[in-house]
Motif scaffolding. Sequence first.
Motif, PDB file in Angstrom:
ATOM      1  N   GLU B  42       0.801  -1.218   0.000  1.00 37.64           N
ATOM      2  CA  GLU B  42       0.000   0.000   0.000  1.00 37.64           C
ATOM      3  C   GLU B  42       0.841   1.279   0.000  1.00 37.64           C
ATOM      4  N   LYS B  43       1.789   1.358   0.916  1.00 34.41           N
ATOM      5  CA  LYS B  43       2.573   2.591   1.049  1.00 34.41           C
ATOM      6  C   LYS B  43       3.329   2.925  -0.216  1.00 34.41           C
ATOM      7  N   VAL B  44       3.998   1.916  -0.761  1.00 37.54           N
ATOM      8  CA  VAL B  44       4.830   2.160  -1.940  1.00 37.54           C
ATOM      9  C   VAL B  44       3.952   2.545  -3.128  1.00 37.54           C
ATOM     10  N   ILE B  45       2.805   1.900  -3.264  1.00 37.09           N
ATOM     11  CA  ILE B  45       1.896   2.256  -4.365  1.00 37.09           C
ATOM     12  C   ILE B  45       1.440   3.712  -4.223  1.00 37.09           C
ATOM     13  N   LEU B  60      -5.011  -6.755  -6.830  1.00 39.28           N
ATOM     14  CA  LEU B  60      -5.316  -6.777  -5.398  1.00 39.28           C
ATOM     15  C   LEU B  60      -5.965  -8.092  -5.004  1.00 39.28           C
ATOM     16  N   THR B  61      -5.624  -8.560  -3.800  1.00 41.90           N
ATOM     17  CA  THR B  61      -6.445  -9.630  -3.239  1.00 41.90           C
ATOM     18  C   THR B  61      -7.659  -8.940  -2.602  1.00 41.90           C
ATOM     19  N   PRO B  62      -8.764  -9.675  -2.460  1.00 45.35           N
ATOM     20  CA  PRO B  62     -10.045  -9.033  -2.101  1.00 45.35           C
ATOM     21  C   PRO B  62      -9.970  -8.140  -0.865  1.00 45.35           C
ATOM     22  N   LYS B  63      -9.231  -8.568   0.156  1.00 48.21           N
ATOM     23  CA  LYS B  63      -9.276  -7.790   1.402  1.00 48.21           C
ATOM     24  C   LYS B  63      -8.588  -6.431   1.272  1.00 48.21           C
ATOM     25  N   TRP B  64      -7.862  -6.210   0.165  1.00 58.83           N
ATOM     26  CA  TRP B  64      -7.201  -4.917  -0.015  1.00 58.83           C
ATOM     27  C   TRP B  64      -8.067  -3.908  -0.755  1.00 58.83           C
ATOM     28  N   LEU B  65      -9.235  -4.333  -1.207  1.00 58.82           N
ATOM     29  CA  LEU B  65     -10.109  -3.416  -1.957  1.00 58.82           C
ATOM     30  C   LEU B  65     -10.508  -2.213  -1.110  1.00 58.82           C
ATOM     31  N   ASP B  66     -10.845  -2.457   0.137  1.00 57.88           N
ATOM     32  CA  ASP B  66     -11.260  -1.355   1.009  1.00 57.88           C
ATOM     33  C   ASP B  66     -10.107  -0.400   1.293  1.00 57.88           C
ATOM     34  N   MET B  68      -7.542   0.233  -0.391  1.00 60.24           N
ATOM     35  CA  MET B  68      -7.097   0.987  -1.558  1.00 60.24           C
ATOM     36  C   MET B  68      -8.241   1.730  -2.255  1.00 60.24           C
ATOM     37  N   ALA B  69      -9.380   1.819  -1.597  1.00 61.00           N
ATOM     38  CA  ALA B  69     -10.577   2.376  -2.247  1.00 61.00           C
ATOM     39  C   ALA B  69     -10.329   3.762  -2.845  1.00 61.00           C
ATOM     40  N   ASP B  70      -9.656   4.625  -2.095  1.00 63.70           N
ATOM     41  CA  ASP B  70      -9.438   5.988  -2.607  1.00 63.70           C
ATOM     42  C   ASP B  70      -8.483   5.998  -3.799  1.00 63.70           C
ATOM     43  N   VAL B  71      -7.500   5.103  -3.773  1.00 65.30           N
ATOM     44  CA  VAL B  71      -6.578   5.022  -4.911  1.00 65.30           C
ATOM     45  C   VAL B  71      -7.332   4.543  -6.149  1.00 65.30           C
ATOM     46  N   ILE B  72      -8.203   3.558  -5.945  1.00 65.24           N
ATOM     47  CA  ILE B  72      -9.013   3.035  -7.058  1.00 65.24           C
ATOM     48  C   ILE B  72      -9.888   4.136  -7.645  1.00 65.24           C
ATOM     49  N   VAL B  95       2.134 -13.211  -2.139  1.00 68.41           N
ATOM     50  CA  VAL B  95       2.099 -11.749  -2.084  1.00 68.41           C
ATOM     51  C   VAL B  95       1.463 -11.328  -0.761  1.00 68.41           C
ATOM     52  N   HIS B  96       2.258 -11.338   0.296  1.00 71.98           N
ATOM     53  CA  HIS B  96       1.627 -11.132   1.603  1.00 71.98           C
ATOM     54  C   HIS B  96       1.219  -9.685   1.843  1.00 71.98           C
ATOM     55  N   ARG B  97       1.736  -8.779   1.033  1.00 71.73           N
ATOM     56  CA  ARG B  97       1.234  -7.413   1.153  1.00 71.73           C
ATOM     57  C   ARG B  97      -0.057  -7.208   0.358  1.00 71.73           C
ATOM     58  N   GLY B  98      -0.400  -8.182  -0.481  1.00 74.32           N
ATOM     59  CA  GLY B  98      -1.723  -8.238  -1.091  1.00 74.32           C
ATOM     60  C   GLY B  98      -2.068  -7.163  -2.104  1.00 74.32           C
ATOM     61  N   ALA B  99      -1.117  -6.279  -2.403  1.00 72.15           N
ATOM     62  CA  ALA B  99      -1.413  -5.202  -3.349  1.00 72.15           C
ATOM     63  C   ALA B  99      -0.183  -4.942  -4.212  1.00 72.15           C
TER      64      ALA B  99
END
Lengths: 268, 268
Positions: B42-45, B60-66, B68-72, B95-99
Amino acid sequence: MAEPETITDPADPRLADYTGLTDVELRRRREPAEGLFIAEGEKVIRRAVAAGFRMRSMLLTPKWLDVMADVITDTPAPVHVVEPGLAEAVTGYHVHRGALASMERKPLPTAPELLATARRVAILEGLVDHTNLGAIFRSAAALGMDAVLLSPDCADPLYRRAVKVSMGAVFAVPYARLDLWPAALGTVREAGFELLALTPSGADDLPAAAPHLIPKAAVMLGAEGDGLTDKALAAADRRVRIPMAHGIDSLNVGAAAAVTFYAVNAGV
Amino acid sequence: MAEPETITDPADPRLADYTGLTDVELRRRREPAEGLFIAEGEKVIRRAVAAGFRMRSMLLTPKWLDVMADVITDTPAPVHVVEPGLAEAVTGYHVHRGALASMERKPLPTAPELLATARRVAILEGLVDHTNLGAIFRSAAALGMDAVLLSPDCADPLYRRAVKVSMGAVFAVPYARLDLWPAALGTVREAGFELLALTPSGADDLPAAAPHLIPKAAVMLGAEGDGLTDKALAAADRRVRIPMAHGIDSLNVGAAAAVTFYAVNAGV
């Protein structure tokens, strides 16, 4: 010297010191309890010996016998020769440096003993990462710190990975454990030290704090990410920050340590 | 924004940017050729987006959708949603950071462009290790270097691991490639810079060289172990060493870089 003996059975009890080296949890318990640590690779083994640690045994793949011939000659410890495949079966990983030694720990000095003669001390809190800990020891030794004091929850500087990353510097700079945390920081102050806590939220810039002019300085560093705890910060005399540019919020702890050790010593 | 779409086929061509991420050799060729790089976590993105890089897509894996919502919402790039198992199948690792985000490279500035306005420059030779390179960029940015110049054989600062270790600092400090090595060092000197080569065999101690007083300073650092090449050392104006204690022969390159960047900037 002992004549090197080839071992072919991974269950041979003479290999017991080297079993399961990749099981961090197991080794973390076993090694201090059994009074040993593992030195890995030619350089680190030589440095451990030079630092006066007694060798319990050495485990070598055949091609390392020549390289280590003088070390073998100079030690009464048994030398176990194993094929690379057996070394991997015993240790759990491919020992590409081909030389391991089991060394006997020495009793650690106490903090008051170290503080009696030191002028520059590093105090580490919560450093659980062996790589960071090893890197910080290498910088502490190279940049002239007289001693390192560890909070109770810091990792073991003699754990294999820490020793390796430090390039043996864990043998070069003396260290002690602080048992009562953060109460033991009072002992440091009573020994005449000014306690400087490094934190991005510090009130003073490090250069402005002129740490090289402090007669006895103890610099406190916390773990990557979390930094020093509130109770550690509260116990410090001053909170200082390393000035940051380009909107970066922090250095990694190894870099912060190197900068601080430099600044408090030859830095100017 | 684009509506996130779930993908279940690892061979889906929309995932092409993310295939084989653990194959360093492959990615090292592919990414510059295709004009992309991978931002992880998240941070690096967020930092890549903030630095003005255009997003090609996000995985993204599903749990990262929320999270990253503003980035999306703020990007027109497609967002691919995949289960963790599929992410691993495509990328080659868990991909344990999931994004992950695939970002578009920008044209690099030239060295003369950077030298026109810089006062503090780091010149890196032969830094092939992505972890060291990322760590050095983080320190360079944090400690106020204006630019980084890379020898032709340095690794790619936008390679995933370097970006991650730098915590996105590779976006914060501008850098350029020097094509002719070491001839291009003459260009740096002509731009008014004094070239300080950091080497354990340096004639002057770093503090004694008072690098903070040099109007335009370029500090040269070589790779861990080997250090600067003879030809690079010969092209420098001065060779300086960081004073060492306790019989330690060198710092790791990340620590040496941090100390040097500090010394040449706010260091005193």
